[in-house]
Motif scaffolding. Structure first.
Motif, PDB file in Angstrom:
ATOM      1  N   THR A   1     -18.497 -15.002 -28.615  1.00 39.01           N
ATOM      2  CA  THR A   1     -17.478 -14.159 -29.059  1.00 39.01           C
ATOM      3  C   THR A   1     -17.582 -12.711 -28.405  1.00 39.01           C
ATOM      4  O   THR A   1     -18.378 -12.315 -27.618  1.00 39.01           O
ATOM      5  N   GLY A   2     -16.515 -12.024 -28.721  1.00 37.56           N
ATOM      6  CA  GLY A   2     -16.322 -10.484 -28.482  1.00 37.56           C
ATOM      7  C   GLY A   2     -17.208  -9.819 -29.408  1.00 37.56           C
ATOM      8  O   GLY A   2     -17.971 -10.466 -30.286  1.00 37.56           O
ATOM      9  N   CYS A   3     -17.264  -8.506 -29.326  1.00 31.99           N
ATOM     10  CA  CYS A   3     -18.078  -7.671 -30.160  1.00 31.99           C
ATOM     11  C   CYS A   3     -17.828  -7.901 -31.867  1.00 31.99           C
ATOM     12  O   CYS A   3     -16.743  -7.699 -32.186  1.00 31.99           O
ATOM     13  N   PHE A   4     -18.653  -8.071 -32.592  1.00 32.71           N
ATOM     14  CA  PHE A   4     -18.591  -8.102 -34.146  1.00 32.71           C
ATOM     15  C   PHE A   4     -18.606  -6.801 -34.786  1.00 32.71           C
ATOM     16  O   PHE A   4     -18.351  -6.421 -35.970  1.00 32.71           O
TER      17      PHE A   4
END
Lengths: 122, 597
Positions: free
Chosen positions: B46-49
């Motif tokens: 995924t992208g950044c949390f």
């Protein structure tokens, strides 16, 4: 006062009719930055292809989601599920999202986790 | 519908990738395969949390388990315990520092979400060209509430109690501004929305107008009711065509619904809004210059007092608020002043939108409660510095602001703390600078901008800034002296003290704050004629190290001005009198033979 109630009545009616639970909802972030990164092409592709592939869906535009580093971004809400945001959605990625996530519910790489609170849960 | 019944989400943000999230994915897939589970459990990057401090992150869906600081070798445990047996891997769960307990479910760790979106509440949610969607998310409900339940005085008191301060840069209390405009009696008053966003690298206001125009229109109508005005004006730069288009659509729709125009919502309150276009002059963000520009005059500021609240547009009392300030207003009425004033710090309430730009991984638009530290913004939400470089400074407040350095990283962001640290909040541009940037050049960049944007009315700003720029240019060209450094500071102070408006009063700030925080870099430029970032070309020298040169001629072929001599298989040499310091040879050389001195 009476008019306010009327308006509020209208609003609540709209709120219900505006949430079609059965449809796939797709929102494309279409601020200047998104458009500059190709959000328009992505949106056109999604509208055309979802229709061609016989998927009942509403594709709308929305403002900046804030993920400038991952434009174009789209948010997909499958019926009865939490919305999922995908980043860097060019035409090829959009195709993958239709085929995998929208058709089968299978995730694809590039999901952007929601990293903020909204005032709704405050 | 999905063939998978479980998902493992692995953070693929740059920060987590640097700590091996790629191989976590590989390991997880391998473990799943060895147990024949690859058809039931899907591993996704995924992208950044936005929780990079505790990265790499692995989140398990659908039970929302949130694992932190996961290492590739933990993959086996996650699969064996969590996936197969349904037991959470305790030691990978986030440890709540206050309760000393492991938090298993990301729904119960809302605090990891550093952002709170108030002004941006509808951006990215609604279709900005459809008023129904805005209304479904409470647009114009606050206007209805104010018109039917409150007197103007009561409504102003709500804004005062909330502690809302102007988000355009000054931080002036909005409620006080409204009450001043209300006190001055006149046959007509004006509500002006300042959408002349001019700081380089700032795009907060544009995004709000493009994503949620109704919040601003609604707030202007509320302000009109409060101060006793029936006319609103939005001053917007013509270079924001999409924002203008969406505002026009929003205005038409609001009029059609009776939310603007005569007898709004059945009350006896009339209010309508017009658009005014600016040509994009920076000084027109200053409220008096903005008003003159709207009157068709030159966009030049005038001395305050008289303040616009007494004599503004066409000589009438005028209230000028910035886009973001206005976008906060409706929520305050719906959620209450108390709710709003509980967010933020003692003197700065609510949230602030920042446009994160520069050498940062997650370039983007963020909104955080006041009091969030710079470290949280840059290293958590922003995902840290690009390419693993070292953080050097962050520039806030645009050309009027200053630089904040490592020692300020733990400073909670609010209006007063940033000023105390030698910068300012400004409108919310945040440009992150890494070790490859030269601070003298950065100051020069902002001065170049101010010189260009100075309206020329008063001499300290018109001439003084030009001289400042020339001294900086001299220093970056390697011709600076120690006396120049003294002059820089003295001149800066004089310009600040004697300029007519906010532009000149703040334009030397980038110089002063870099002098304060990066004095050693200035000294290096002057005394050693050296630029440590390698940005000041005049101070660079490309040379070929004889021991490393194999005579491949790659550099000579890359040189656009034929400054490199040398036969094939012979040692090459750069003719410094011809070299234009473009760096082409440096990039081409595979043997590290070209060096920068």
């Amino acid at each position: 006062m009476r008019l306010k109630e009327e308006v509020q009545g209208r609003i609540s009616l709209r709120e219900k009719s505006d949430r079609p639970e059965q449809l796939v909802q797709v929102k494309v972030a279409m601020a200047t930055c998104g458009i500059a990164s190709g959000a328009k092409q992505t949106m056109e592709f999604l509208i055309d292809e979802l229709e061609k592939r016989n998927i009942e869906a509403v594709v709308t535009q929305t403002g900046c989601m804030g993920y400038c580093y991952a434009e174009p971004t789209i948010e997909v809400t499958l019926p009865g599920q939490e919305p999922v945001v995908f980043g860097e959605v060019d035409v090829r990625k959009a195709d993958e999202i239709i085929e995998k996530y929208i058709k089968t519910g299978e995730f694809v790489d590039g999901i952007i986790p929601q990293n903020y609170e909204t005032i709704d849960n405050q | 519908m999905s063939k998978y019944n479980m998902h493992l989400l692995v953070c693929g943000g740059t920060g987590c990738r640097a700590s091996a999230s790629d191989s976590i994915v590989t390991q997880l897939r391998k473990e799943l395969e060895s147990r024949g589970l690859e058809d039931q459990v899907q591993v996704i990057m995924t992208g950044c949390f936005g929780f990079c401090e505790k990265g790499p992150i692995v989140k398990v869906m659908p039970d929302n388990t949130f694992y932190v600081e996961v290492k590739p070798e933990d993959a086996a445990a996650i699969v064996a315990e969590h996936v197969v047996k349904g037991r959470k891997v305790e030691h990978l769960l986030y440890l709540d520092p206050e309760q000393q307990a492991h938090v298993s479910d990301s729904k119960h760790m809302g605090f990891y979400k550093k952002q709170l979106r108030i002004a941006l509440r509808n951006c990215g949610f609604i279709n900005p060209e459809n008023i129904d969607e805005a209304i479904a998310r409470d647009a114009y409900a606050a206007l209805g509430k104010v018109l039917s339940e409150m007197t103007p005085e009561q409504a102003i008191k709500v804004i005062m109690d909330a502690g809302l301060r102007g988000r355009g840069g000054g931080g002036f209390p909005a409620g006080l501004k409204w009450s001043l405009a209300r006190k001055n009696e006149a046959d007509e008053k004006y509500v002006v929305c300042n959408a002349d966003e001019g700081d380089p690298g700032a795009f907060m206001d544009r995004s709000i107008l493009e994503g949620d125009p109704h919040s601003v229109l609604e707030a202007m109508a509320i302000c009109g009711y409060c101060i006793g005005s029936s006319k609103g004006l939005i001053y917007i730069r013509a270079e924001y065509p999409l924002a203008i288009e969406r505002l026009k659509i929003a205005l038409d729709q609001a009029r059609e619904y009776g939310l603007l125009g005569k007898n709004i919502l059945g009350s006896d309150f009339d209010f309508d809004i017009e658009l005014r276009y600016g040509a994009g002059a920076f000084v027109c963000g200053e409220e008096t210059a903005l008003i003159h520009s709207m009157e068709g005059l030159r966009g030049e500021p005038t001395l305050k007092p008289p303040f616009p609240a007494e004599s503004g547009y066409k000589g009438k009392p005028t209230n000028v608020n910035n886009v973001e300030t206005l976008a906060n207003v409706p929520v305050i009425f719906l959620k209450g002043a108390k709710w709003f004033s509980e967010i933020g710090t003692e003197k700065s309430k609510g949230t602030k939108v920042f446009a994160l730009a520069g050498k940062i991984n997650n370039v983007g638009l963020i909104e955080v409660p006041m009091g969030t530290t710079l470290r949280e913004v840059i290293f958590e939400i922003g995902g840290g510095i690009k390419n693993g470089k070292k953080f050097k400074a962050v520039q806030t407040g645009g050309p009027s602001g200053g630089c904040l350095t490592e020692k300020h990283l733990s400073t909670p962001i609010d209006f007063d703390n940033l000023i105390a640290a030698g910068s300012m909040m400004g409108s919310g541009g945040m440009i992150v600078i890494d070790e490859d940037d030269c601070m003298v050049s950065m100051a020069k960049f902002f001065l170049e901008f101010t010189v260009e944007e100075s309206c020329g009315k008063c001499s300290p700003c018109r001439i003084g800034n030009k001289r400042l720029y020339e001294i900086l240019e001299k220093i970056t060209n390697g011709k600076g002296t120690m006396a120049d450094l003294d002059n820089l500071r003295n001149l800066s102070v004089v310009i600040k003290d004697t300029s007519l408006c906010g532009l000149g009063q703040s334009s030397p700030n980038p110089v002063l704050s870099t002098l304060d925080n990066f004095w050693d870099e200035y000294i290096e430029h002057v005394m050693e004629k050296k630029c440590r970032a390698g940005q000041c070309k005049a101070l660079l020298r490309y040379e070929i190290v004889a021991e490393n040169c194999v005579g491949c001629t790659a550099c000579a072929r890359a040189c656009p001005v034929n400054a490199i001599r040398g036969e094939r298989k012979q040692i090459h040499e750069i003719d410094q009198s011809i070299c234009i310091k473009c760096g082409a040879c440096f990039e081409k050389c595979k043997f590290d033979a070209v060096i920068i001195k």
